[in-house]
Motif scaffolding. Structure first.
Motif, PDB file in Angstrom:
ATOM      1  N   TRP A 126      63.498   9.926  34.678  1.00 35.31           N
ATOM      2  CA  TRP A 126      62.353   9.182  34.373  1.00 35.31           C
ATOM      3  C   TRP A 126      63.516   7.160  34.366  1.00 35.31           C
ATOM      4  O   TRP A 126      61.936   6.430  34.550  1.00 35.31           O
ATOM      5  CB  TRP A 126      61.371   8.381  33.396  1.00 35.31           C
ATOM      6  CG  TRP A 126      60.533  10.338  33.455  1.00 35.31           C
ATOM      7  CD1 TRP A 126      60.515  11.842  33.343  1.00 35.31           C
ATOM      8  CD2 TRP A 126      59.263  10.450  35.130  1.00 35.31           C
ATOM      9  NE1 TRP A 126      60.130  12.526  33.411  1.00 35.31           N
ATOM     10  CE2 TRP A 126      58.629  11.398  34.486  1.00 35.31           C
ATOM     11  CE3 TRP A 126      59.134   9.804  35.602  1.00 35.31           C
ATOM     12  CZ2 TRP A 126      58.016  12.555  35.288  1.00 35.31           C
ATOM     13  CZ3 TRP A 126      58.025  10.192  37.061  1.00 35.31           C
ATOM     14  CH2 TRP A 126      58.068  11.752  36.479  1.00 35.31           C
ATOM     15  N   GLU A 146      55.732   5.776  41.775  1.00 37.60           N
ATOM     16  CA  GLU A 146      56.750   4.810  41.681  1.00 37.60           C
ATOM     17  C   GLU A 146      56.238   3.467  41.863  1.00 37.60           C
ATOM     18  O   GLU A 146      56.379   2.548  41.059  1.00 37.60           O
ATOM     19  CB  GLU A 146      58.092   5.038  42.629  1.00 37.60           C
ATOM     20  CG  GLU A 146      58.909   5.663  42.095  1.00 37.60           C
ATOM     21  CD  GLU A 146      59.850   6.018  43.569  1.00 37.60           C
ATOM     22  OE1 GLU A 146      60.960   6.012  43.927  1.00 37.60           O
ATOM     23  OE2 GLU A 146      59.232   7.426  43.691  1.00 37.60           O
ATOM     24  N   GLN A 147      55.490   3.148  42.935  1.00 34.96           N
ATOM     25  CA  GLN A 147      54.709   1.521  43.087  1.00 34.96           C
ATOM     26  C   GLN A 147      53.766   1.821  41.718  1.00 34.96           C
ATOM     27  O   GLN A 147      53.812   0.034  41.719  1.00 34.96           O
ATOM     28  CB  GLN A 147      53.500   2.098  44.274  1.00 34.96           C
ATOM     29  CG  GLN A 147      53.376   2.930  45.398  1.00 34.96           C
ATOM     30  CD  GLN A 147      52.065   2.625  45.873  1.00 34.96           C
ATOM     31  OE1 GLN A 147      51.205   1.461  46.186  1.00 34.96           O
ATOM     32  NE2 GLN A 147      52.236   3.850  46.481  1.00 34.96           N
ATOM     33  N   LEU A 149      64.249   5.867  37.606  1.00 36.82           N
ATOM     34  CA  LEU A 149      62.517   5.664  38.011  1.00 36.82           C
ATOM     35  C   LEU A 149      61.709   4.267  37.440  1.00 36.82           C
ATOM     36  O   LEU A 149      61.291   3.653  38.892  1.00 36.82           O
ATOM     37  CB  LEU A 149      61.486   6.656  38.232  1.00 36.82           C
ATOM     38  CG  LEU A 149      60.686   6.694  39.188  1.00 36.82           C
ATOM     39  CD1 LEU A 149      60.903   8.219  39.503  1.00 36.82           C
ATOM     40  CD2 LEU A 149      59.187   6.421  38.896  1.00 36.82           C
ATOM     41  N   SER A 169      55.636   9.315  44.248  1.00 33.63           N
ATOM     42  CA  SER A 169      55.759   7.795  44.481  1.00 33.63           C
ATOM     43  C   SER A 169      54.630   6.908  44.655  1.00 33.63           C
ATOM     44  O   SER A 169      54.838   4.992  44.649  1.00 33.63           O
ATOM     45  CB  SER A 169      55.919   7.749  46.619  1.00 33.63           C
ATOM     46  OG  SER A 169      54.005   8.304  46.884  1.00 33.63           O
ATOM     47  N   VAL A 201      54.747   1.576  39.042  1.00 28.21           N
ATOM     48  CA  VAL A 201      56.345   1.599  38.043  1.00 28.21           C
ATOM     49  C   VAL A 201      56.593  -0.695  38.945  1.00 28.21           C
ATOM     50  O   VAL A 201      56.221  -1.367  37.813  1.00 28.21           O
ATOM     51  CB  VAL A 201      57.285   1.637  37.942  1.00 28.21           C
ATOM     52  CG1 VAL A 201      59.058   0.885  37.210  1.00 28.21           C
ATOM     53  CG2 VAL A 201      57.306   3.087  37.045  1.00 28.21           C
ATOM     54  N   LYS A 202      56.488  -0.369  39.425  1.00 28.66           N
ATOM     55  CA  LYS A 202      57.000  -1.783  40.678  1.00 28.66           C
ATOM     56  C   LYS A 202      56.275  -2.380  40.275  1.00 28.66           C
ATOM     57  O   LYS A 202      55.923  -3.659  39.727  1.00 28.66           O
ATOM     58  CB  LYS A 202      57.107  -1.593  42.403  1.00 28.66           C
ATOM     59  CG  LYS A 202      58.288  -0.315  42.146  1.00 28.66           C
ATOM     60  CD  LYS A 202      58.929  -1.702  43.688  1.00 28.66           C
ATOM     61  CE  LYS A 202      60.056  -0.438  43.856  1.00 28.66           C
ATOM     62  NZ  LYS A 202      59.849   0.930  44.808  1.00 28.66           N
TER      63      LYS A 202
END
Ligand code: BGC
Length: 540
Positions: free
Chosen positions: A193, A86-87, A196, A83, A89-90
């Motif tokens: 990936w 993911e953060q 994601l 997670s 990437v964002k």
């Protein structure tokens, strides 16, 4: 000149390589992590780069500091969790940064479940996922191939009575890319990936993926000197264990996948290949832009730091690339001595001007922007297995913690990283982000100026390149031009002042960036370069 609006992002961006263990530690265990990196995204965005290349974060026994992967679809708890990734990437995307992840295709860790199964017995369905071979009649390894990290590339497996191949450590068995199941499994990893949100892959050890299926011996090296001495491995010509011709169809398949898995946004394939001739290097772009988007170009790192030699490399790249292929340059990496250690601080500034004004995608290695240098790590404190096995070849010196401030542990970690990883370089009292941010003459200010200029100047991003012959001795001058915009880059590699009358079409302009504090900003007629001075001039 192609229309720059249609150019893919990886042609106009500047990459920044993050060696995760050493960038920023948020959880206080003395080792850099994803949360730490998240906290530094603002710094990276304001620095002016547009893409991050992140070294491995996968679960790993860390024999090769993450390049020995035990699970390709997970995050090692040492670095955080999925997670947090993911953060990351964002947040990166939110700040206009692309994320390129490191994917090691050639090998796994011996702890990867694929290999655990493979070594169980000869009939295991995963047996053929790795490269196993019988011993010679006298019990010795199947051939003379060597590990990059020293010794034979074969490891004897007593229970199953065969050898397995490892191009690097024995704890890093090589995958068998001739088995279609392996290929499919790795494509599945890439899908994971991409889903994601990652924007591309640095394809690690791409050069090694396919070997001679007959396992023929390598011939001895030709008497010409190797470019980079890495010990006994250099004593062979790597005819059969590296750069196999079958790599081309494989790269075409990988490229097809990267272009078509999400056709609305093709992903980047940035491949690692070392020690190849120019012809071989360029061949990995493919026949018609159908293999790697960019085979990484390490050539400037192995070139004597002289105006003529540097120009020769750039012009070789310019002349050898087909029109549709895009150049790229790097001056440092986690596998090589740092730039400023190689060329000194004054020329490190020239190198920054060069890297950020050439035609081609630049990759900056973390800390290069503040002029970090290699630290001498005593043998008994070495972490890198290469250095531990082969004294003198260790890579720790270029991997010390990022120097954020002059204070405790350079603000890299609340803990003393030396106890858990590598020491902070004592030069962090001067060489650090916080101090350099407020100094107009600092290395960091120079990088920020250059990055800002590049990001806002079509001629530097996508313009043509022309080497200029009127440069004085020990100087390298070139022109970057796009439509009516023209930039002269003038680099003095000498430790002496150089003076040069400028031909008419180059003799009027505005000096936008200098490595030195310059009062006079107008260029008129004669150009006087201070020793070790580099300039970027907008010509009129
Ligand atoms: C990495 C090296 C590593 C090697 C073998 C390369 O892609 O850059 O740091 O040692 O793979 O795992």
């Amino acid at each position: 000149m192609p229309n720059s609006h249609k150019l893919p992002w990886w042609r106009t961006n500047v990459n920044y390589q993050i060696y995760l263990r050493s960038f920023k530690d948020a959880n206080g265990d003395g080792i850099g992590d994803l949360q730490g990196l998240l906290e530094k995204i603002d710094y990276l965005a304001t620095l002016g780069i547009q893409a991050l290349w992140l070294t491995p974060f996968y679960p790993s026994p860390m024999k090769d500091f993450g390049y020995d992967v035990a699970d390709f679809k997970m995050v090692d708890p040492l670095f955080g969790d999925l997670s947090t990734l993911e953060q990351l990437v964002k947040k990166a995307h939110h700040n206009g940064l692309k994320l390129i992840t490191d994917l090691i295709l050639n090998h796994t860790s011996e702890a990867h479940p694929w290999f655990v199964d493979s070594r169980k017995d000869r009939k295991n369905p995963k047996r053929d996922w790795y490269i196993w071979a019988d011993p010679k009649a006298d019990g010795t390894p199947p051939n003379n191939w060597l590990s990059v990290f020293g010794g034979s590339a074969w490891e004897w497996d007593q229970p199953s009575g065969q050898y397995y191949l490892h191009t690097f450590l024995k704890e890093q068995p090589d995958l068998n890319w001739r088995n279609p199941e392996v290929k499919e499994a790795m494509l599945e990893v890439m899908r994971f990936w991409i889903d994601l949100g990652v924007d591309g892959f640095r394809l690690g050890c791409a050069h090694h993926l396919l070997k001679d299926p007959q396992l023929q011996d390598n011939p001895p090296a030709k008497p010409s000197h190797p470019r980079k001495d890495i010990g006994p491995y250099d004593m062979q010509q790597h005819l059969h264990d590296k750069g196999h011709p079958d790599l081309h169809p494989l790269f075409r398949e990988l490229r097809h996948f990267l272009d078509n898995y999400r056709p609305e946004f093709p992903r980047l394939g940035f491949g690692e290949l070392h020690g190849c001739s120019w012809e071989e290097w360029v061949s990995y772009y493919g026949q018609n832009d159908d293999e790697l988007h960019m085979p990484i170009n390490f050539n400037l790192m192995n070139t004597p730091w002289k105006a003529t030699a540097v120009r020769e490399v750039v012009e070789r790249v310019e002349s050898i690339l087909p029109d549709w292929a895009w150049p790229n340059y790097a001056l440092g990496s986690h596998d090589d001595p740092r730039l400023v250690t190689r060329v000194g601080e004054a020329q490190g500034r020239i190198a920054a001007v060069l890297l950020l004004t050439l035609r081609g995608t630049p990759t900056i290695y973390y800390g290069e922007e503040i002029g970090m240098t290699d630290m001498e790590i005593p043998h008994e404190r070495e972490q890198d297995t290469w250095g531990l096995r082969m004294p003198g070849l260790g890579r720790d010196g270029a991997r010390t913690p990022m120097q954020w401030s002059p204070r405790g542990n350079a603000n890299f970690s609340p803990a003393d990283p030396e106890k858990y990883w590598l020491p902070v370089n004592p030069n962090h009292h001067e060489v650090n982000v916080a101090s350099q941010l407020i100094r107009t003459e600092s290395m960091l200010t120079l990088y920020r100026r250059l990055l800002f200029l590049r990001a806002n100047t079509k001629a530097l991003q996508v313009g043509s390149y022309q080497g200029l012959d009127f440069a004085p001795d020990d100087c390298y001058f070139y022109l970057r031009a796009h439509r009516s915009e023209r930039f002269l880059v003038a680099l003095n590699f000498a430790d002496q002042v150089r003076e040069c009358p400028l031909p008419e079409q180059f003799n009027q302009g505005l000096i936008l960036v200098s490595t030195h504090e310059r009062e006079e900003k107008n260029l008129a007629g004669n150009l006087v370069l201070e020793k070790n001075e580099g300039l970027v001039v907008k010509l009129q």
